[in-house]
Enzyme design. Structure first.
Site, PDB file in Angstrom:
ATOM      1  N   SER A 145     -30.757  11.612 -12.641  1.00  0.00           N
ATOM      2  CA  SER A 145     -29.551  11.263 -13.409  1.00  0.00           C
ATOM      3  C   SER A 145     -28.415  12.100 -12.855  1.00  0.00           C
ATOM      4  O   SER A 145     -28.644  13.132 -12.217  1.00  0.00           O
ATOM      5  CB  SER A 145     -29.773  11.621 -14.882  1.00  0.00           C
ATOM      6  N   TYR A 158     -32.087  17.729 -21.816  1.00  0.00           N
ATOM      7  CA  TYR A 158     -32.185  16.583 -20.898  1.00  0.00           C
ATOM      8  C   TYR A 158     -31.766  17.002 -19.488  1.00  0.00           C
ATOM      9  O   TYR A 158     -32.489  16.775 -18.509  1.00  0.00           O
ATOM     10  CB  TYR A 158     -31.289  15.457 -21.417  1.00  0.00           C
TER      11      TYR A 158
HETATM   12  P1  NAD Z   1     -35.283   3.464 -21.934  1.00  0.00           P
HETATM   13  O1  NAD Z   1     -35.441   4.272 -23.167  1.00  0.00           O
HETATM   14  O2  NAD Z   1     -35.095   2.007 -22.075  1.00  0.00           O
HETATM   15  O3  NAD Z   1     -36.515   3.687 -20.938  1.00  0.00           O
HETATM   16  C1  NAD Z   1     -37.331   4.808 -20.923  1.00  0.00           C
HETATM   17  C2  NAD Z   1     -38.758   4.338 -20.861  1.00  0.00           C
HETATM   18  O4  NAD Z   1     -39.603   5.471 -20.727  1.00  0.00           O
HETATM   19  C3  NAD Z   1     -39.161   3.603 -22.155  1.00  0.00           C
HETATM   20  O5  NAD Z   1     -39.806   2.402 -21.810  1.00  0.00           O
HETATM   21  C4  NAD Z   1     -40.118   4.566 -22.834  1.00  0.00           C
HETATM   22  O6  NAD Z   1     -41.125   3.927 -23.569  1.00  0.00           O
HETATM   23  C5  NAD Z   1     -40.685   5.286 -21.619  1.00  0.00           C
HETATM   24  N1  NAD Z   1     -41.277   6.571 -21.967  1.00  0.00           N
HETATM   25  C6  NAD Z   1     -40.787   7.546 -22.753  1.00  0.00           C
HETATM   26  N2  NAD Z   1     -41.674   8.544 -22.859  1.00  0.00           N
HETATM   27  C7  NAD Z   1     -42.746   8.185 -22.119  1.00  0.00           C
HETATM   28  C8  NAD Z   1     -43.993   8.766 -21.831  1.00  0.00           C
HETATM   29  N3  NAD Z   1     -44.355   9.945 -22.351  1.00  0.00           N
HETATM   30  N4  NAD Z   1     -44.841   8.115 -21.001  1.00  0.00           N
HETATM   31  C9  NAD Z   1     -44.497   6.918 -20.484  1.00  0.00           C
HETATM   32  N5  NAD Z   1     -43.356   6.295 -20.737  1.00  0.00           N
HETATM   33  C10 NAD Z   1     -42.491   6.926 -21.546  1.00  0.00           C
HETATM   34  O7  NAD Z   1     -34.058   4.102 -21.141  1.00  0.00           O
HETATM   35  P2  NAD Z   1     -33.627   3.986 -19.590  1.00  0.00           P
HETATM   36  O8  NAD Z   1     -32.191   4.302 -19.581  1.00  0.00           O
HETATM   37  O9  NAD Z   1     -34.089   2.734 -18.982  1.00  0.00           O
HETATM   38  O10 NAD Z   1     -34.377   5.223 -18.953  1.00  0.00           O
HETATM   39  C11 NAD Z   1     -35.160   5.142 -17.787  1.00  0.00           C
HETATM   40  C12 NAD Z   1     -34.903   6.352 -16.919  1.00  0.00           C
HETATM   41  O11 NAD Z   1     -33.549   6.332 -16.477  1.00  0.00           O
HETATM   42  C13 NAD Z   1     -35.092   7.685 -17.651  1.00  0.00           C
HETATM   43  O12 NAD Z   1     -35.769   8.579 -16.788  1.00  0.00           O
HETATM   44  C14 NAD Z   1     -33.665   8.156 -17.882  1.00  0.00           C
HETATM   45  O13 NAD Z   1     -33.571   9.557 -17.962  1.00  0.00           O
HETATM   46  C15 NAD Z   1     -32.976   7.609 -16.640  1.00  0.00           C
HETATM   47  N6  NAD Z   1     -31.509   7.502 -16.737  1.00  0.00           N
HETATM   48  C16 NAD Z   1     -30.926   6.692 -17.680  1.00  0.00           C
HETATM   49  C17 NAD Z   1     -29.539   6.623 -17.729  1.00  0.00           C
HETATM   50  C18 NAD Z   1     -28.823   5.743 -18.718  1.00  0.00           C
HETATM   51  O14 NAD Z   1     -27.624   5.924 -18.915  1.00  0.00           O
HETATM   52  N7  NAD Z   1     -29.485   4.796 -19.356  1.00  0.00           N
HETATM   53  C19 NAD Z   1     -28.757   7.377 -16.833  1.00  0.00           C
HETATM   54  C20 NAD Z   1     -29.399   8.193 -15.910  1.00  0.00           C
HETATM   55  C21 NAD Z   1     -30.777   8.238 -15.859  1.00  0.00           C
END
Ligand code: NAD
Length: 272
Positions: A145, A158
């Site tokens: 991120s 985070y």
């Molecule tokens: P999201 O909440 O839709 O996806 C996260 C997924 O991880 C979910 O499906 C959840 O069930 C799963 N998860 C959580 N804990 C878990 C565990 N212990 N074991 C297995 N799966 C688990 O949100 P997202 O934005 O799609 O996030 C995906 C990745 O992208 C994350 O690593 C997040 O940090 C990163 N990210 C997101 C953003 C944003 O703005 N959305 C920005 C930068 C990075």
């Protein structure tokens, strides 16, 4: 005729929503057999339904995979070895986001963030590396991120976990390059995925510390930035593109939203 057995195989963690689900679809559309790692199997139906709508359900397998559980991680790796004997791409995507001001965040939140976002990635990587090293081929795509590069108030746990992801990934890249394994770190800015709906604990409301207004502003800013950040599919397509490259000539991939989030960060102090 080629069977699925001959197709490249990808494993995506955290596949039940957000980027993970979209990445599974984009990889399947590009000819991968995709193992969708799902923390709670009751969401598997939604994944397969989405895959069916995209016309790629025959290419997707769902596996129980909580990245904080050694047994799940080992079983998923063993399943891939038994069924396919190969893993071309690992997308370490699973993550959660909890926030709050450093002084107030309880120990269990710090530990949960490190355990899921950082150690989950370490566990999964360790479990599949032997399979990639054996074939002297593989690609590991790390979902970091912009919070893995720069700090924001209210995001201590985070951001700390994502900074750890960056250090881990740099070392991993150096260690695995001689074995033909590439590591690419993706650093999105804010996108409107479910991660924003559930993570942020409003701790100041109970402590009475004067942070609440600040936290509210930071969260409002993140949400606005997420709304403006664009379509999460652009991140999924970027990841799928990296998965398909012959040999990526870069270590970091920054989606468009990253610039927007950096601008938001620059604007924050004046607004608080
Ligand atoms: P999201 O909440 O839709 O996806 C996260 C997924 O991880 C979910 O499906 C959840 O069930 C799963 N998860 C959580 N804990 C878990 C565990 N212990 N074991 C297995 N799966 C688990 O949100 P997202 O934005 O799609 O996030 C995906 C990745 O992208 C994350 O690593 C997040 O940090 C990163 N990210 C997101 C953003 C944003 O703005 N959305 C920005 C930068 C990075």
């Amino acid at each position: 005729m080629r069977s699925l057995q001959d197709e490249p195989v990808a494993l995506v963690t955290g596949s039940s929503s957000g980027f993970g689900l979209l990445i599974c679809i984009e990889l399947a559309l590009r000819g991968f057999v995709v193992i969708a790692g799902i923390r709670r199997m009751e969401t598997a139906g939604k994944v397969l339904e989405t895959a069916e709508q995209a016309g790629v359900h025959t290419r997707i397998r769902t596996v129980q995979l909580d990245v904080t559980q050694d047994s799940d991680v080992k079983q998923a790796a063993a399943y891939i070895k038994d069924q396919f004997g190969r893993l071309d791409v690992l997308v370490n995507n699973a993550g959660t986001a909890y926030g709050g001001f450093i002084e107030e965040v309880p120990a269990e939140v710090w530990l949960e963030q490190m355990n899921t976002n950082f150690h989950g990635m370490v566990r999964m990587t360790q479990a599949v590396l032997p399979l990639m090293r054996e074939r002297r081929k593989g690609r590991i795509i790390q979902m970091s991120s912009i919070s893995g590069r720069i700090g924001f108030p209210g995001y201590g746990p985070y951001a700390s976990s994502k900074f750890a992801v960056e250090g881990f990934s740099e070392c991993l890249a150096l260690e695995t390059e001689p074995f033909g394994i590439d590591v690419v770190i993706v650093e999105p800015g804010a996108y409107g995925t479910p991660i924003w709906e559930k993570g942020f604990t409003q701790m100041s409301t109970t402590s009475g510390l004067p942070y609440q207004a600040m936290l509210d502003k930071v969260l409002a800013f993140s949400q606005k930035s997420a709304q403006q950040g664009g379509d999460p599919r652009e991140v999924a397509r970027l990841v799928a593109h990296i998965a398909c490259l012959k040999r990526p000539a870069f270590r970091y991939a920054l989606p468009r939203s990253t610039r927007l989030t950096i601008r938001a960060k620059a604007a924050l102090p004046g607004r608080l």
